[in-house]
Design an enzyme around this catalytic site. Structure first.
Site, PDB file in Angstrom:
ATOM      1  N   ASP A 147       4.274 -25.857 -43.141  1.00 17.24           N
ATOM      2  CA  ASP A 147       3.708 -27.182 -43.423  1.00 17.24           C
ATOM      3  C   ASP A 147       2.353 -27.096 -44.131  1.00 17.24           C
ATOM      4  OD1 ASP A 147       5.913 -28.242 -41.989  1.00 17.24           O
ATOM      5  OD2 ASP A 147       4.856 -27.787 -40.134  1.00 17.24           O
TER       6      ASP A 147
ATOM      7  N   LYS B 264       3.630 -26.568 -49.328  1.00 15.98           N
ATOM      8  CA  LYS B 264       4.230 -25.702 -50.357  1.00 15.98           C
ATOM      9  C   LYS B 264       4.966 -26.503 -51.423  1.00 15.98           C
ATOM     10  CE  LYS B 264       6.195 -23.149 -47.196  1.00 15.98           C
ATOM     11  NZ  LYS B 264       5.394 -23.392 -45.995  1.00 15.98           N
TER      12      LYS B 264
ATOM     13  N   GLY C 146      10.797 -28.107 -44.608  1.00 21.64           N
ATOM     14  CA  GLY C 146      10.666 -29.474 -45.092  1.00 21.64           C
ATOM     15  C   GLY C 146       9.583 -29.492 -46.144  1.00 21.64           C
ATOM     16  N   HIS C 147       9.982 -29.563 -47.402  1.00 21.65           N
ATOM     17  CA  HIS C 147       9.013 -29.533 -48.492  1.00 21.65           C
ATOM     18  C   HIS C 147       8.936 -30.916 -49.131  1.00 21.65           C
ATOM     19  CE1 HIS C 147       9.545 -24.905 -48.939  1.00 21.65           C
ATOM     20  NE2 HIS C 147       9.046 -25.278 -47.788  1.00 21.65           N
TER      21      HIS C 147
ATOM     22  N   GLN D 208       8.763 -22.021 -44.303  1.00 21.04           N
ATOM     23  CA  GLN D 208       7.980 -21.795 -43.077  1.00 21.04           C
ATOM     24  C   GLN D 208       6.603 -21.209 -43.421  1.00 21.04           C
ATOM     25  OE1 GLN D 208      11.478 -20.515 -43.032  1.00 21.04           O
ATOM     26  NE2 GLN D 208      11.796 -22.662 -42.639  1.00 21.04           N
TER      27      GLN D 208
HETATM   28  P1  IMP Z   1      13.708 -22.597 -36.002  1.00 20.67           P
HETATM   29  O1  IMP Z   1      13.370 -22.017 -37.332  1.00 20.67           O
HETATM   30  O2  IMP Z   1      14.348 -23.960 -36.092  1.00 20.67           O
HETATM   31  O3  IMP Z   1      14.495 -21.647 -35.148  1.00 20.67           O
HETATM   32  O4  IMP Z   1      12.337 -22.854 -35.203  1.00 20.67           O
HETATM   33  C1  IMP Z   1      11.522 -21.776 -34.731  1.00 20.67           C
HETATM   34  C2  IMP Z   1      10.054 -22.157 -34.823  1.00 20.67           C
HETATM   35  O5  IMP Z   1       9.674 -22.254 -36.184  1.00 20.67           O
HETATM   36  C3  IMP Z   1       9.703 -23.513 -34.194  1.00 20.67           C
HETATM   37  O6  IMP Z   1       8.387 -23.421 -33.671  1.00 20.67           O
HETATM   38  C4  IMP Z   1       9.711 -24.463 -35.373  1.00 20.67           C
HETATM   39  O7  IMP Z   1       8.910 -25.588 -35.147  1.00 20.67           O
HETATM   40  C5  IMP Z   1       9.134 -23.545 -36.447  1.00 20.67           C
HETATM   41  N1  IMP Z   1       9.535 -23.910 -37.823  1.00 20.67           N
HETATM   42  C6  IMP Z   1      10.697 -23.618 -38.432  1.00 20.67           C
HETATM   43  N2  IMP Z   1      10.684 -24.052 -39.699  1.00 20.67           N
HETATM   44  C7  IMP Z   1       9.490 -24.610 -39.911  1.00 20.67           C
HETATM   45  C8  IMP Z   1       8.863 -25.203 -41.044  1.00 20.67           C
HETATM   46  O8  IMP Z   1       9.406 -25.280 -42.151  1.00 20.67           O
HETATM   47  N3  IMP Z   1       7.601 -25.666 -40.858  1.00 20.67           N
HETATM   48  C9  IMP Z   1       6.963 -25.538 -39.667  1.00 20.67           C
HETATM   49  N4  IMP Z   1       7.490 -24.980 -38.604  1.00 20.67           N
HETATM   50  C10 IMP Z   1       8.746 -24.522 -38.712  1.00 20.67           C
END
Ligand code: IMP
Length: 438
Positions: free
Chosen positions: A17, A20, A44-45, A231
């Protein structure tokens, strides 16, 4: 041939977040390819074009530029249902999405319906110890990738008979596993799932390709490529705050394996850093401000998840952690996002190091982030809103000093400064990236 000088890799250096979408959008103007190499619909971009706001999860952010070929690499966990929602929504708004500008690796993993189920069941069972995932099935999908015998790759969607057989077999394994581990899971309708994914394959067919070969050809002919990280580095499966991480390699080190290109193709690495810090989900966060300061950052920064809508945890910039992430990815410069959110604070704090058991830590270690005490440098804040600032010289003294302090603490130049959500609200500062230098 090495095209390091023409390629750019954008990675987040915090917990995701970092904004990007906007930077990738700006940088993709000069690129022929924009490539996702990790993660999936958990990302989420957001890109704002005029009054229009585009929230992209799976489709690369280069989709809004006409001459860009967008590639979903083999390292991605690809969810066809989410992809279609996004493609249909983009088309409804007049954005072209077709085989000419979107290519999906046949070797990418498919997120199947049982992955989302398992994500939710597992998190529910963990209770207080849960990871706080996005519930998009990302972890279970990559777990199946590693297990191999229960995985489906995108290319397999193109063979209906074999896919039907495989779905039946895996659904049986999953149903029995869920029944043994969890109480009352929803039944899995293998036949319905097989039909749904055969249909996905039929519709996606023209876009499915050997994207590694495509990119290696582009490298040979020196066509510029932008690798779009998902991420943030502190969520990296190997180098983040394990186990509170996502399930793929998200630093620049993940580019070669996740896109099918040599390490030399990574090119110039731009590290995205928010001027403060946010985190969604559980896990350590040393500079977190679970107080009025954090609430103010959340309100001013609209810190609610693009994918899940969850309120994000907020805190001060952690330069010690960011420097580690920048070193790991070999970031040559920083894009400092959301500086405008910091207007209105009397003073601002930046974490410069950690102390553990009364001693300064020399090397950063994500594994002990939950136990450390932060050492802060305090700098003056500014009152003026800076969203309209067009150049570094337009910024208030204290904002310029904040940027200078960040450069000094991170040991690399701040190339771009984000001062608002619009495409235009970016100050070009000390960038070395081709096409952006003033
Ligand atoms: P998962 O990727 O859904 O398995 O989530 C694992 C961890 O990564 C959690 O803390 C999510 O909130 C975090 N996370 C996954 N994708 C994103 C992203 O694009 N932005 C921020 N946090 C993310």
């Amino acid at each position: 041939m090495n095209n390091a000088s023409v390629n750019v890799t954008v990675v987040g250096l915090q917990w995701g977040d970092e904004g990007k979408g906007k930077v990738v959008d700006a940088l993709s103007r000069g690129c022929r390819y924009v490539v996702r190499f990790c993660g999936g619909a958990n990302a989420g971009h957001t890109v704002r074009v005029g009054e229009e706001r585009y929230a992209l999860h799976l489709i690369p952010s280069g989709i809004l530029h006409e001459n860009v070929v967008n590639v979903i690499g083999n390292g991605v966990a690809f969810d066809p249902a989410v992809a279609w929602q996004e493609i249909d929504a983009l088309r409804q708004r007049g954005v072209k999405v077709a085989a000419g500008n979107l290519r999906i690796s046949a070797a990418a993993q498919v997120v199947m319906p049982w992955h989302g189920m398992e994500d939710r069941l597992s998190e529910g069972r963990l209770g207080d110890r849960k990871i706080g995932t996005t519930a998009r099935g990302i972890g279970p999908c990559y777990a199946d990738k590693a297990r191999r015998t229960t995985a489906v790759r995108v290319g397999e969607l193109l063979d209906p008979a074999a896919l039907r057989e495989k779905v039946r077999r895996i659904a049986d394994v999953k149903a029995r596993t869920f029944e043994a581990l969890y109480e009352g899971p929803d039944p899995i309708d293998a036949e319905a799932i097989a039909e749904e994914f055969i249909e996905h394959g039929r519709r996606l067919g023209p876009m499915i390709a050997n994207t590694g070969a495509l990119l290696r050809r582009a490298i040979a002919s020196r066509e510029p490529i932008l690798f779009e990280g998902g991420q943030g580095s502190m969520l990296d499966i190997d180098h983040g705050t394990y186990p509170f991480v996502t399930s793929s390699p998200v630093t620049a080190c993940g580019v070669p394996a996740g896109a099918g290109v040599p390490p030399s193709a990574v090119g110039q690495v731009v590290g995205l850093v928010k001027a403060y810090t946010s985190r969604v989900g559980a896990g350590p966060f040393p500079t977190e401000q679970d107080n009025e300061t954090g609430q103010r950052l959340r309100d001013r920064g609209h810190e609610y998840g693009t994918t899940t809508g969850r309120p994000r945890r907020c805190g001060w910039l952690d330069a010690f952690a960011v420097r580690y992430a920048a070193d790991l990815s070999g970031a040559g410069e920083i894009a400092l996002a959301l500086l405008d959110v910091l207007s209105g604070f009397d003073e601002l704090k930046i974490c410069t190091g950690y102390r553990l058991a009364g001693r300064d830590m020399e090397d950063f270690d994500p594994q002990i982030m939950g136990e450390v005490e932060c050492v802060y440098e305090t700098v003056p804040g500014w009152d003026e809103e800076i969203a309209g600032s067009a150049s570094f010289d337009d910024l208030p003294d204290a904002a310029r000093r904040y940027v200078d302090t960040v450069e000094a603490l991170l040991g690399r130049p701040v190339g771009l400064i984000g001062v608002g959500p619009d495409r235009e609200a970016t100050i070009v500062h000390h960038t070395g990236v081709r096409g952006l230098r003033a």
